[in-house]
Design a protein around this motif. Structure first.
Motif, PDB file in Angstrom:
ATOM      1  N   LEU A   1       0.758  -1.324  -0.104  1.00 40.69           N
ATOM      2  CA  LEU A   1      -0.035   0.016  -0.089  1.00 40.69           C
ATOM      3  C   LEU A   1       0.946   1.343  -0.129  1.00 40.69           C
ATOM      4  O   LEU A   1       0.471   2.275  -0.905  1.00 40.69           O
ATOM      5  CB  LEU A   1      -0.957  -0.090   1.225  1.00 40.69           C
ATOM      6  N   THR A   2       1.862   1.258   0.786  1.00 43.41           N
ATOM      7  CA  THR A   2       2.973   2.447   0.773  1.00 43.41           C
ATOM      8  C   THR A   2       3.341   2.602  -0.662  1.00 43.41           C
ATOM      9  O   THR A   2       3.703   3.733  -1.115  1.00 43.41           O
ATOM     10  CB  THR A   2       3.894   2.094   1.814  1.00 43.41           C
ATOM     11  N   GLU A   3       3.848   1.750  -1.069  1.00 43.72           N
ATOM     12  CA  GLU A   3       4.332   1.709  -2.587  1.00 43.72           C
ATOM     13  C   GLU A   3       3.450   2.356  -3.523  1.00 43.72           C
ATOM     14  O   GLU A   3       3.764   3.157  -4.246  1.00 43.72           O
ATOM     15  CB  GLU A   3       5.019   0.711  -3.037  1.00 43.72           C
ATOM     16  N   LEU A   4       2.140   1.711  -3.601  1.00 49.75           N
ATOM     17  CA  LEU A   4       1.072   2.274  -4.354  1.00 49.75           C
ATOM     18  C   LEU A   4       0.759   3.515  -4.188  1.00 49.75           C
ATOM     19  O   LEU A   4       0.413   4.648  -4.991  1.00 49.75           O
ATOM     20  CB  LEU A   4      -0.072   1.339  -4.299  1.00 49.75           C
ATOM     21  N   GLU A   5       0.670   4.099  -3.038  1.00 51.76           N
ATOM     22  CA  GLU A   5       0.409   5.438  -2.574  1.00 51.76           C
ATOM     23  C   GLU A   5       1.393   6.499  -3.044  1.00 51.76           C
ATOM     24  O   GLU A   5       1.154   7.486  -3.399  1.00 51.76           O
ATOM     25  CB  GLU A   5       0.163   5.572  -0.907  1.00 51.76           C
ATOM     26  N   SER A   6       2.615   6.033  -2.952  1.00 50.89           N
ATOM     27  CA  SER A   6       3.713   6.830  -3.269  1.00 50.89           C
ATOM     28  C   SER A   6       3.750   7.186  -4.732  1.00 50.89           C
ATOM     29  O   SER A   6       3.889   7.937  -5.246  1.00 50.89           O
ATOM     30  CB  SER A   6       5.066   6.359  -2.819  1.00 50.89           C
ATOM     31  N   ALA A   7       3.448   5.888  -5.590  1.00 49.92           N
ATOM     32  CA  ALA A   7       3.297   5.857  -6.834  1.00 49.92           C
ATOM     33  C   ALA A   7       2.051   6.715  -7.286  1.00 49.92           C
ATOM     34  O   ALA A   7       2.177   7.680  -8.337  1.00 49.92           O
ATOM     35  CB  ALA A   7       3.140   4.497  -7.547  1.00 49.92           C
ATOM     36  N   SER A   8       1.120   6.740  -6.575  1.00 48.51           N
ATOM     37  CA  SER A   8      -0.066   7.543  -6.871  1.00 48.51           C
ATOM     38  C   SER A   8       0.230   9.196  -6.878  1.00 48.51           C
ATOM     39  O   SER A   8      -0.504   9.791  -7.637  1.00 48.51           O
ATOM     40  CB  SER A   8      -1.330   7.260  -5.962  1.00 48.51           C
ATOM     41  N   GLN A   9       0.961   9.448  -6.015  1.00 48.95           N
ATOM     42  CA  GLN A   9       1.482  10.943  -5.821  1.00 48.95           C
ATOM     43  C   GLN A   9       2.144  11.520  -7.170  1.00 48.95           C
ATOM     44  O   GLN A   9       1.828  12.616  -7.546  1.00 48.95           O
ATOM     45  CB  GLN A   9       2.514  11.095  -4.864  1.00 48.95           C
ATOM     46  N   GLU A  10       2.633  10.791  -7.904  1.00 50.75           N
ATOM     47  CA  GLU A  10       3.313  10.922  -9.083  1.00 50.75           C
ATOM     48  C   GLU A  10       2.534  10.554 -10.204  1.00 50.75           C
ATOM     49  O   GLU A  10       2.958  10.499 -11.520  1.00 50.75           O
ATOM     50  CB  GLU A  10       4.776  10.501  -9.068  1.00 50.75           C
ATOM     51  N   ARG A  11       1.338  10.095 -10.127  1.00 49.24           N
ATOM     52  CA  ARG A  11       0.782   9.374 -11.003  1.00 49.24           C
ATOM     53  C   ARG A  11       0.288   9.961 -12.390  1.00 49.24           C
ATOM     54  O   ARG A  11       0.607   9.650 -13.337  1.00 49.24           O
ATOM     55  CB  ARG A  11      -0.543   8.712 -10.292  1.00 49.24           C
ATOM     56  N   ALA A  12      -0.266  11.545 -12.111  1.00 49.07           N
ATOM     57  CA  ALA A  12      -0.590  12.265 -13.042  1.00 49.07           C
ATOM     58  C   ALA A  12       0.475  12.403 -14.045  1.00 49.07           C
ATOM     59  O   ALA A  12       0.392  12.247 -15.464  1.00 49.07           O
ATOM     60  CB  ALA A  12      -1.343  13.543 -12.758  1.00 49.07           C
ATOM     61  N   ALA A  13       1.673  12.841 -13.643  1.00 48.59           N
ATOM     62  CA  ALA A  13       2.847  13.292 -14.646  1.00 48.59           C
ATOM     63  C   ALA A  13       3.363  11.964 -15.102  1.00 48.59           C
ATOM     64  O   ALA A  13       3.810  12.054 -16.401  1.00 48.59           O
ATOM     65  CB  ALA A  13       3.902  13.863 -13.720  1.00 48.59           C
ATOM     66  N   ARG A  14       3.202  10.801 -14.626  1.00 47.33           N
ATOM     67  CA  ARG A  14       3.778   9.762 -14.944  1.00 47.33           C
ATOM     68  C   ARG A  14       2.895   9.212 -16.097  1.00 47.33           C
ATOM     69  O   ARG A  14       3.295   8.615 -17.266  1.00 47.33           O
ATOM     70  CB  ARG A  14       4.071   8.444 -13.841  1.00 47.33           C
ATOM     71  N   LEU A  15       1.646   9.348 -15.933  1.00 50.96           N
ATOM     72  CA  LEU A  15       0.571   8.847 -16.853  1.00 50.96           C
ATOM     73  C   LEU A  15       0.801   9.735 -18.128  1.00 50.96           C
ATOM     74  O   LEU A  15       0.723   8.990 -19.270  1.00 50.96           O
ATOM     75  CB  LEU A  15      -0.685   9.119 -16.511  1.00 50.96           C
ATOM     76  N   ASP A  16       0.950  10.912 -18.193  1.00 49.09           N
ATOM     77  CA  ASP A  16       1.103  11.530 -19.208  1.00 49.09           C
ATOM     78  C   ASP A  16       2.524  11.325 -20.120  1.00 49.09           C
ATOM     79  O   ASP A  16       2.483  11.376 -21.237  1.00 49.09           O
ATOM     80  CB  ASP A  16       1.198  13.384 -18.893  1.00 49.09           C
ATOM     81  N   LEU A  17       3.423  11.194 -19.422  1.00 50.03           N
ATOM     82  CA  LEU A  17       4.817  10.608 -19.968  1.00 50.03           C
ATOM     83  C   LEU A  17       4.390   9.611 -20.682  1.00 50.03           C
ATOM     84  O   LEU A  17       4.990   8.966 -21.777  1.00 50.03           O
ATOM     85  CB  LEU A  17       5.972  10.571 -18.807  1.00 50.03           C
ATOM     86  N   LEU A  18       4.034   8.397 -19.847  1.00 50.09           N
ATOM     87  CA  LEU A  18       3.752   6.892 -20.574  1.00 50.09           C
ATOM     88  C   LEU A  18       2.764   6.960 -21.784  1.00 50.09           C
ATOM     89  O   LEU A  18       3.072   6.329 -22.583  1.00 50.09           O
ATOM     90  CB  LEU A  18       3.339   6.013 -19.344  1.00 50.09           C
TER      91      LEU A  18
END
Length: 555
Positions: free
Chosen positions: A173-190
Motif C-alpha cells: 500500500l505504501t508503494e502504491l500510494e507513493s506511486a499515486s502521488q506522481e501518477r498524473a505526470a507519469r501517466l502523461d509521459l507513458l
C-alpha cells in the motif's frame, strides 16, 4: 550434546581430551587447577572472542576441537544444511588462536565466521554464569520460553504469520500510494511514449529486415556492375570460362577413350560445365531484377533514421524498441488501474490487521496467565537456593503501536530481585554471577521440558552458598541431567555428589612447566575426591565415610 572436547596449548593446558556423556557431570578440583579453562575452551568453540593472551606460554597457537551430537536438535541440523556445513550427521568445530595473525574457525572442515559459530552454539549449548552464551538474557529467548511454558506456541506462530501478512500488504500500500502521488505526470509521459513507440509499428524482425533492405538498395549500382562483370567472365565474354571448361571437357573426354583412368576427371569437368551454366543463369536472373529506385531507397532510409533516433532517445538498441514498448504499455495499464488496486489493498490490509489483532490479543491473554504461573514457580525455587525473600517476575509490557511486530503486542522481560526489599530489575542486570547462575538454574528446572538447547553448562553455581542449599542445587542439577546434558564446575561436595559422573581437574609440574590434567573418577577415586572437598588435603576415615554417605544420596 557435547561428546568430545580437545584442548591444545590453552592457558595452562598443554593437551587435554574430554569424553562427555549425558546426564549430570561434575568438574571438580582445587582452585586454580584449570576447571574454568574448560568452560573458556567451550566458549571459544561456540564463538567467544579470541584473545592471544590465552595461548600457552612458549606456544605459537592454541587449538580447541569440539564434537557435538545434534540428533535431538532439528533446528541445528537444519541450520547446518542451510549453511552447506552438514556432513552425514557430524558436527566437529575447530577453533585456532594464533599469536601472529587472525583467529580461524572451522565447522566440519569448512572455514566459518565467528557469527556463524555463535549462531550454531546458541542452538546447542547454554553456558550459565558470567558468559556471553547465556541465552536466557536475550529478550527473544525469554519470550519464546514463556510461550513454550504456557503451551501457546501455535498461537504465537499464528500471530507472527498474521503480522507478516499484514506487513506485506502495508508495504504494498505504501508503494502504491507513493506511486499515486506522481501518477498524473507519469501517466502523461507513458501515454506520450507509448504513442510514439506504437507509431513506429515495427517488430524486432522488421527492424532487422529494414536494415538489410537499406544496405541492398544503397549498393544497387555496385551490385549491377559486379554481377555483370562476373557474367562476362563466366559465359558472355570471349573466351568465357564456360567455353574453356567445355573445351577442356571435350579434350579429356577424347583422351579417356584411350585411357579409362581419365574418366573421373572427364565427369568432374562435365559437372563443372553444368554448375557454371546454372550459376550464370542465376546471376542473369538476379541482374534482370535489379532496378535502381531512388524513391524506395529514400523511404527505407527514412524509416531507418526514425528507428535509430528513437533508439538513441530511449538509450536502447534498435531491436529493443518493441520490448521497451511492451514494458511501457504494461506500466501504463497498471497505473490506469491504480485507484482500483489501492482500494483493494486498503481493504485487504485492514482485514489483515484485524486478523493479526485477533491472534495477538488471544496470545496476550495466555501470556499474562503463563507469566504469573512461571513467576510463582521460579520465585518458590529461589527460596530454596540461598535467595530467601528473592522474587522473580515475568513482565508483559504493552508496546506502542509503532513497535508492535511479529512477536505480539507486548515485550516479555524476566525480572528478578535477589534480596528482600529490593525492586525487581531485568535479569541481564543482576550483578552477582552466582546469583544469576542459580536464578537461571531455577528457570531451567521450571521450563526444562519446553527448552530446546541440549547441553547446559553451569560455572560455579555454588558461589556464596553451602549446606542444605548446596544440596538442593545439586539435586536440581541432577534433575536437569535426567533430560539434558549438564556440565557443572563446582567446589561444593554437596553438588558434586549429586552428579551422574565426576571429572577431576588437577595441576602438575613437569620440567618446570605447569600442566592441567583431567581424569574420570571411578567409585573409589570419587569417594577420595568428595572427601578432599569436605576436609581439605588430609583425608580421614571420618571424611571418607561422610563422602560415601553423600554419594549414597545420589544413588
Amino acid at each position: 550434546m557435547l561428546t568430545h572436547l580437545q584442548v591444545h596449548d590453552l592457558a595452562i593446558v598443554s593437551h587435554l581430551e574430554l569424553e562427555c556423556h549425558g546426564g549430570m557431570t561434575a568438574l571438580t578440583g582445587e582452585t586454580g587447577a584449570g576447571k574454568s579453562i574448560l568452560i573458556d575452551a567451550l566458549g571459544l568453540v561456540l564463538g567467544d572472542k579470541a584473545d592471544v593472551s590465552l595461548i600457552r606460554v612458549g606456544s605459537a597457537r592454541a587449538e580447541i576441537v569440539g564434537t557435538l551430537d545434534f540428533d535431538t536438535v532439528p533446528a541445528a541440523r537444519d541450520w547446518l544444511v542451510e549453511q552447506a556445513l552438514d556432513d552425514d550427521g557430524l558436527c566437529i568445530i575447530r577453533r585456532l588462536i594464533v599469536r601472529e595473525g587472525r583467529s580461524r574457525a572451522f565447522i566440519n572442515g569448512r572455514p566459518v565466521t565467528g557469527s556463524q559459530l555463535r549462531a550454531l552454539g546458541d542452538l546447542l549449548v547454554d553456558i550459565h554464569g558470567q558468559h556471553a552464551h547465556q541465552s536466557l538474557l536475550r529478550a527473544n529467548v525469554q519470550r519464546d520460553l514463556l510461550d513454550a511454558y504456557g503451551a501457546h506456541l501455535p498461537v504465537a506462530e499464528a500471530t507472527a504469520m498474521a503480522f507478516r501478512a499484514f506487513r506485506a500488504l502495508d508495504q504494498q500500500l505504501t508503494e502504491l500510494e507513493s506511486a499515486s502521488q506522481e501518477r498524473a505526470a507519469r501517466l502523461d509521459l507513458l501515454r506520450f511514449q507509448t504513442e510514439e513507440l506504437e507509431a513506429l509499428a515495427m517488430t524486432a524482425t522488421d527492424i532487422e529486415q529494414f536494415d538489410q533492405e537499406q544496405r541492398r538498395l544503397s549498393h544497387l549500382g555496385h551490385l549491377q556492375e559486379s554481377v555483370g562483370h562476373t557474367l562476362q567472365l563466366l559465359s558472355e565474354g570471349e573466351p568465357s570460362i564456360a567455353d574453356q571448361l567445355r573445351s577442356a571437357a571435350n579434350t579429356v573426354g577424347d583422351l579417356a577413350k584411350i585411357d579409362s583412368e581419365l574418366g573421373e576427371s572427364r565427369d568432374l569437368l562435365d559437372t563443372a560445365v553444368i554448375h557454371i551454366g546454372e550459376a550464370a543463369a542465376g546471376l542473369r536472373h538476379y541482374l534482370d531484377g535489379l532496378e535502381l529506385d531512388p524513391a524506395a531507397l529514400a523511404q527505407v532510409e527514412a524509416r531507418i533514421v526514425q528507428v535509430h533516433d528513437l533508439a538513441r532517445k530511449y538509450r536502447v538498441s534498435p531491436t529493443q524498441l518493441p520490448e521497451l514498448l511492451a514494458r511501457r504499455q504494461s506500466e501504463l495499464t497498471a497505473l490506469e488501474q491504480v485507484d482500483v488496486t489501492l482500494d483493494d489493498v486498503r481493504e485487504r490490509r485492514a482485514g489483515a490487521w484485524q486478523g493479526f489483532m485477533t491472534h495477538a490479543t488471544q496470545l496476550t491473554t495466555q501470556r499474562v496467565a503463563a507469566a504469573q504461573r512461571l513467576s510463582d514457580t521460579v520465585t518458590q525455587a529461589m527460596q530454596t537456593l540461598g535467595m530467601g525473600g528473592g522474587r522473580f517476575s515475568v513482565d508483559c509490557e504493552p508496546l506502542a503501536e509503532t513497535r508492535i511486530g511479529a512477536g505480539g503486542l507486548e515485550r516479555i522481560d524476566f525480572l528478578v530481585s535477589a534480596n528482600p526489599g529490593q525492586p525487581v530489575q531485568p535479569l541481564a542486570k543482576v550483578a552477582s554471577g552466582g546469583e544469576l547462575s542459580r536464578i537461571s538454574l531455577a528457570i531451567q528446572v521450571a521450563t526444562t521440558q519446553y527448552a530446546n538447547v541440549p547441553t547446559l553448562v553451569f560455572d560455579e553455581v555454588d558461589v556464596g552458598i553451602g549446606g542444605a542449599v548446596a544440596e538442593i542445587v545439586g539435586r536440581l542439577l541432577r534433575r536437569l541431567g535426567e533430560t539434558r546434558q549438564v556440565l557443572c564446575v563446582t567446589h561444593l561436595p554437596q553438588v558434586a555428589a549429586q552428579a551422574h559422573q565426576q571429572l577431576r581437574v588437577r595441576k602438575e609440574t613437569i620440567d618446570g612447566q605447569t600442566h592441567a590434567r583431567i581424569e574420570a573418577l571411578n567409585d573409589t577415586a570419587r569417594v577420595d575426591e568428595i572427601a578432599r572437598m569436605l576436609g581439605g588435603t588430609e583425608i580421614t576415615a571420618r571424611t571418607r565415610a561422610h563422602a560415601g554417605e553423600m554419594l549414597g544420596w545420589s544413588g
